[in-house]
Design a protein around this motif. Structure first.
Motif, PDB file in Angstrom:
ATOM      1  N   GLY A 103      11.574  10.187  -1.931  1.00  0.00           N
ATOM      2  CA  GLY A 103      12.692  10.375  -2.844  1.00  0.00           C
ATOM      3  C   GLY A 103      12.936   9.213  -3.791  1.00  0.00           C
ATOM      4  N   LYS A 104      11.989   8.293  -3.900  1.00  0.00           N
ATOM      5  CA  LYS A 104      12.155   7.121  -4.762  1.00  0.00           C
ATOM      6  C   LYS A 104      10.948   6.966  -5.675  1.00  0.00           C
ATOM      7  CE  LYS A 104      14.833   4.806  -1.245  1.00  0.00           C
ATOM      8  NZ  LYS A 104      14.853   3.757  -0.246  1.00  0.00           N
ATOM      9  N   HIS A 105      11.164   6.360  -6.834  1.00  0.00           N
ATOM     10  CA  HIS A 105      10.098   6.106  -7.799  1.00  0.00           C
ATOM     11  C   HIS A 105       9.658   4.650  -7.697  1.00  0.00           C
ATOM     12  CE1 HIS A 105      11.942   9.714  -9.549  1.00  0.00           C
ATOM     13  NE2 HIS A 105      10.726   9.964 -10.009  1.00  0.00           N
ATOM     14  N   TYR A 106       8.355   4.452  -7.742  1.00  0.00           N
ATOM     15  CA  TYR A 106       7.772   3.116  -7.685  1.00  0.00           C
ATOM     16  C   TYR A 106       6.852   2.932  -8.878  1.00  0.00           C
ATOM     17  CZ  TYR A 106       9.389   3.095  -2.860  1.00  0.00           C
ATOM     18  OH  TYR A 106      10.165   3.139  -1.744  1.00  0.00           O
ATOM     19  N   GLN A 107       6.658   1.692  -9.275  1.00  0.00           N
ATOM     20  CA  GLN A 107       5.740   1.374 -10.353  1.00  0.00           C
ATOM     21  C   GLN A 107       4.691   0.407  -9.810  1.00  0.00           C
ATOM     22  OE1 GLN A 107       7.682  -0.138 -13.843  1.00  0.00           O
ATOM     23  NE2 GLN A 107       6.322   1.037 -15.145  1.00  0.00           N
ATOM     24  N   LYS A 108       3.456   0.650 -10.183  1.00  0.00           N
ATOM     25  CA  LYS A 108       2.366  -0.168  -9.674  1.00  0.00           C
ATOM     26  C   LYS A 108       2.291  -1.482 -10.438  1.00  0.00           C
ATOM     27  CE  LYS A 108      -2.463   0.204  -8.390  1.00  0.00           C
ATOM     28  NZ  LYS A 108      -3.650   1.061  -8.420  1.00  0.00           N
ATOM     29  N   THR A 109       2.157  -2.580  -9.714  1.00  0.00           N
ATOM     30  CA  THR A 109       1.990  -3.906 -10.300  1.00  0.00           C
ATOM     31  C   THR A 109       0.763  -4.558  -9.669  1.00  0.00           C
ATOM     32  OG1 THR A 109       3.368  -4.996  -8.643  1.00  0.00           O
ATOM     33  CG2 THR A 109       4.486  -4.171 -10.607  1.00  0.00           C
ATOM     34  N   ARG A 110       0.466  -5.765 -10.080  1.00  0.00           N
ATOM     35  CA  ARG A 110      -0.676  -6.482  -9.495  1.00  0.00           C
ATOM     36  C   ARG A 110      -0.470  -6.761  -8.021  1.00  0.00           C
ATOM     37  NH1 ARG A 110      -1.491 -11.171 -13.966  1.00  0.00           N
ATOM     38  NH2 ARG A 110      -1.780  -9.778 -15.726  1.00  0.00           N
ATOM     39  N   ARG A 111       0.757  -6.984  -7.643  1.00  0.00           N
ATOM     40  CA  ARG A 111       1.050  -7.354  -6.259  1.00  0.00           C
ATOM     41  C   ARG A 111       1.267  -6.167  -5.337  1.00  0.00           C
ATOM     42  NH1 ARG A 111       5.059 -12.549  -6.873  1.00  0.00           N
ATOM     43  NH2 ARG A 111       3.622 -13.786  -8.106  1.00  0.00           N
ATOM     44  N   GLY A 112       1.509  -4.997  -5.911  1.00  0.00           N
ATOM     45  CA  GLY A 112       1.756  -3.810  -5.101  1.00  0.00           C
ATOM     46  C   GLY A 112       2.658  -2.847  -5.852  1.00  0.00           C
ATOM     47  N   LYS A 149       0.837  -1.189   0.000  1.00  0.00           N
ATOM     48  CA  LYS A 149       0.000   0.000   0.000  1.00  0.00           C
ATOM     49  C   LYS A 149       0.877   1.245   0.000  1.00  0.00           C
ATOM     50  CE  LYS A 149      -3.901   1.977   2.433  1.00  0.00           C
ATOM     51  NZ  LYS A 149      -4.761   1.890   3.616  1.00  0.00           N
ATOM     52  N   ALA A 150       0.576   2.180  -0.897  1.00  0.00           N
ATOM     53  CA  ALA A 150       1.340   3.430  -0.975  1.00  0.00           C
ATOM     54  C   ALA A 150       0.894   4.367   0.151  1.00  0.00           C
ATOM     55  CB  ALA A 150       1.113   4.099  -2.320  1.00  0.00           C
ATOM     56  N   PRO A 151       1.821   5.176   0.670  1.00  0.00           N
ATOM     57  CA  PRO A 151       1.428   6.134   1.715  1.00  0.00           C
ATOM     58  C   PRO A 151       0.563   7.255   1.120  1.00  0.00           C
ATOM     59  CG  PRO A 151       3.698   6.472   1.079  1.00  0.00           C
ATOM     60  CD  PRO A 151       3.240   5.249   0.367  1.00  0.00           C
ATOM     61  N   ARG A 152      -0.068   8.028   1.982  1.00  0.00           N
ATOM     62  CA  ARG A 152      -0.954   9.095   1.530  1.00  0.00           C
ATOM     63  C   ARG A 152      -0.224  10.210   0.802  1.00  0.00           C
ATOM     64  NH1 ARG A 152      -5.574  10.227   6.040  1.00  0.00           N
ATOM     65  NH2 ARG A 152      -6.343   8.101   6.100  1.00  0.00           N
ATOM     66  N   GLN A 153       1.023  10.453   1.122  1.00  0.00           N
ATOM     67  CA  GLN A 153       1.748  11.587   0.544  1.00  0.00           C
ATOM     68  C   GLN A 153       2.426  11.275  -0.790  1.00  0.00           C
ATOM     69  OE1 GLN A 153       2.574  10.082   3.417  1.00  0.00           O
ATOM     70  NE2 GLN A 153       4.760   9.707   3.521  1.00  0.00           N
ATOM     71  N   TYR A 154       2.039  10.208  -1.481  1.00  0.00           N
ATOM     72  CA  TYR A 154       2.658   9.898  -2.766  1.00  0.00           C
ATOM     73  C   TYR A 154       2.208  10.889  -3.832  1.00  0.00           C
ATOM     74  CZ  TYR A 154      -1.579   7.779  -4.749  1.00  0.00           C
ATOM     75  OH  TYR A 154      -2.835   7.566  -5.245  1.00  0.00           O
ATOM     76  N   LYS A 155       3.032  11.030  -4.871  1.00  0.00           N
ATOM     77  CA  LYS A 155       2.702  11.873  -6.013  1.00  0.00           C
ATOM     78  C   LYS A 155       2.823  11.036  -7.280  1.00  0.00           C
ATOM     79  CE  LYS A 155       4.297  16.090  -3.968  1.00  0.00           C
ATOM     80  NZ  LYS A 155       3.621  16.978  -3.442  1.00  0.00           N
ATOM     81  N   ILE A 156       1.942  11.280  -8.232  1.00  0.00           N
ATOM     82  CA  ILE A 156       2.006  10.578  -9.511  1.00  0.00           C
ATOM     83  C   ILE A 156       2.853  11.409 -10.460  1.00  0.00           C
ATOM     84  CG2 ILE A 156       0.703   9.754 -11.491  1.00  0.00           C
ATOM     85  CD1 ILE A 156      -1.645   9.282  -9.601  1.00  0.00           C
TER      86      ILE A 156
END
Length: 71
Positions: A56-65, A36-43
């Motif tokens: 300070g890190k980039h994440y990519q959404k997948t089926r698992r998270g 689960k992403a935190p509330r303060q994430y930005k797209i």
């Protein structure tokens, strides 16, 4: 002379017939999946792809998270 030609051709066939190479498998990399992403994430959209940015890190959404990626 005939045996010399046969000998040379046999040596060439033995040297050129093997195309096998030694391949070592890569070690599996550890991937941390965040459910689960935190509330303060930005797209953030980079090169037409959507990334989620927080801490300070980039994440990519997948089926698992969400998976950490290098951009």
């Amino acid at each position: 002379m005939k045996t010399f030609v046969i000998l040379i051709s046999a040596i060439l066939l033995l040297n050129l017939s093997s195309c096998a190479t030694h391949v070592t498998p890569r070690a599996a990399t550890k991937v941390t999946v965040i459910k689960k992403a935190p509330r303060q994430y930005k797209i953030v959209t980079l090169n037409g792809k959507r990334y989620y940015f927080w801490n300070g890190k980039h994440y990519q959404k997948t089926r698992r998270g969400y998976v950490l990626v290098r951009v």
